[in-house]
Scaffold this active site. Sequence first.
Site, PDB file in Angstrom:
ATOM      1  N   LYS A  83      52.052  42.280  51.040  1.00 32.11           N
ATOM      2  CA  LYS A  83      51.527  41.223  51.890  1.00 32.11           C
ATOM      3  C   LYS A  83      51.984  41.397  53.334  1.00 32.11           C
ATOM      4  CE  LYS A  83      49.317  38.297  50.463  1.00 32.11           C
ATOM      5  NZ  LYS A  83      47.868  38.182  50.248  1.00 32.11           N
ATOM      6  N   HIS A 101      45.345  41.441  56.444  1.00 27.88           N
ATOM      7  CA  HIS A 101      44.418  40.322  56.668  1.00 27.88           C
ATOM      8  C   HIS A 101      44.218  40.034  58.155  1.00 27.88           C
ATOM      9  CE1 HIS A 101      44.549  39.711  52.376  1.00 27.88           C
ATOM     10  NE2 HIS A 101      45.842  39.525  52.411  1.00 27.88           N
ATOM     11  N   ARG A 205      34.955  42.569  40.827  1.00 23.35           N
ATOM     12  CA  ARG A 205      36.202  42.542  40.061  1.00 23.35           C
ATOM     13  C   ARG A 205      36.697  41.106  39.873  1.00 23.35           C
ATOM     14  NH1 ARG A 205      38.053  47.071  43.597  1.00 23.35           N
ATOM     15  NH2 ARG A 205      38.212  48.986  42.379  1.00 23.35           N
ATOM     16  N   ASP A 225      25.408  36.122  41.934  1.00 21.52           N
ATOM     17  CA  ASP A 225      25.841  37.222  42.803  1.00 21.52           C
ATOM     18  C   ASP A 225      24.882  37.296  43.990  1.00 21.52           C
ATOM     19  OD1 ASP A 225      28.135  39.380  42.128  1.00 21.52           O
ATOM     20  OD2 ASP A 225      26.641  40.271  43.459  1.00 21.52           O
ATOM     21  N   VAL A 275      38.925  31.770  45.560  1.00 17.68           N
ATOM     22  CA  VAL A 275      39.707  32.977  45.312  1.00 17.68           C
ATOM     23  C   VAL A 275      39.726  33.873  46.549  1.00 17.68           C
ATOM     24  CG1 VAL A 275      39.839  35.089  43.915  1.00 17.68           C
ATOM     25  CG2 VAL A 275      39.275  32.891  42.841  1.00 17.68           C
ATOM     26  N   SER A 276      38.612  33.952  47.253  1.00 17.85           N
ATOM     27  CA  SER A 276      38.535  34.799  48.446  1.00 17.85           C
ATOM     28  C   SER A 276      39.461  34.315  49.544  1.00 17.85           C
ATOM     29  CB  SER A 276      37.098  34.854  48.952  1.00 17.85           C
ATOM     30  OG  SER A 276      36.259  35.426  47.976  1.00 17.85           O
ATOM     31  N   LEU A 319      47.337  34.821  44.459  1.00 14.47           N
ATOM     32  CA  LEU A 319      47.131  34.395  43.078  1.00 14.47           C
ATOM     33  C   LEU A 319      47.702  35.356  42.027  1.00 14.47           C
ATOM     34  CD1 LEU A 319      43.503  33.021  43.398  1.00 14.47           C
ATOM     35  CD2 LEU A 319      45.455  31.709  42.553  1.00 14.47           C
TER      36      LEU A 319
END
Length: 364
Positions: A83, A101, A205, A225, A275-276, A319
């Site tokens: 991270k 990020h 994924r 999707d 989640v993103s 997560l």
Amino acid sequence: MSPSSSEQKTHVWLRDEDRSTERRTALTPKNAQKLIENGFAVTVEKSSKRVCPNADYEAVGCTLAEPRSWVNAPKETVILGLKELAETPERLPHRMIHFAHIYKDQTGWEKEMARFVNGEGLLYDIEFLTNENGRRVAAFGYWAGWMGAALGAFRLLERRAGRNEITKGVSPFESQEVIIEQLKALAAEVDGDLPTAIVIGAKGRSGTGASQCLEAIGMKVTKWDIEETRLLDRKALLSHDLMVNCVLMFGPGLLLANKTHLADAECNMKVISDVSCDPFSDFNPLPIYDAPTSWEEPVIEVARNGAGDAVEVTSIDNLPSLLPAQAAEEFSDQFITSLLKFDEGIEWQNAKAKFEQIRKRADL
């Protein structure tokens, strides 16, 4: 095969993570041993939180070092982590490998790039280590999706059962099996059909992991999707009780829902697991919160739906660390093939090209 003694060995330095809740690692002892057997030198910073014990690294031939001692490592050392870094040191002279990020207009991206440029270092962002087909060579996506769906389902099912436990905080789980047992037990507390769920980005994924988690506890899952989001049917989207967003955006073009949509009379949404988790990006498809949630406060209320029920978001940005052993082992096994090719493989060339592209964009 090990290199000859005349060849310069690459020195990989596994740093202790700056984030207190990060228990994963990009390099397990088993794969550290593979590096050593192939002529790499490996230093591992001692860590009180890493899921792999310090002694296991020492046993395979790694040199142990104190936490954050990488800042004084020789310039040619390759610093490996997961991270983002703490705010110091101001200048970064090393070649560094981690998820930063900062490549999608996240808050503070120019300042972080300046640390590398001013220190004459280089970032190989793991997110942009891609092969000749543009596919990432290693990712935690499955586990992020699986765990994000589990937390979303946990909150939804406990609300249904009149409970309020997850809001008190979360900590790492022993295994997937333990989580599924807990979720099934929660679901069984109330008679009737289970709530409905929709997974966005279901073919990737993360989406695969999310769908498999929810289906394991018996929830009906709608899977969307690219085809389904191209012409978005927002009414259908918001008719579900739970949304798990696994879409990773690299540009504008997708708005799943904002607070006005959530407040619509026909909205049934109660829990959103993002989640993103990209609230700092201009490309965020869920502009309904402004910072990730945390282990201490995993769920926040962002709106009220058409029935007056709370719409809550969980958006923890690490997560897979809630299942650290399984996530780290799978990731490291994916990643070791690329590490053994450092820094000549196509993935390293692609990541370096991305760094240069962003550096020019920042005018540094």
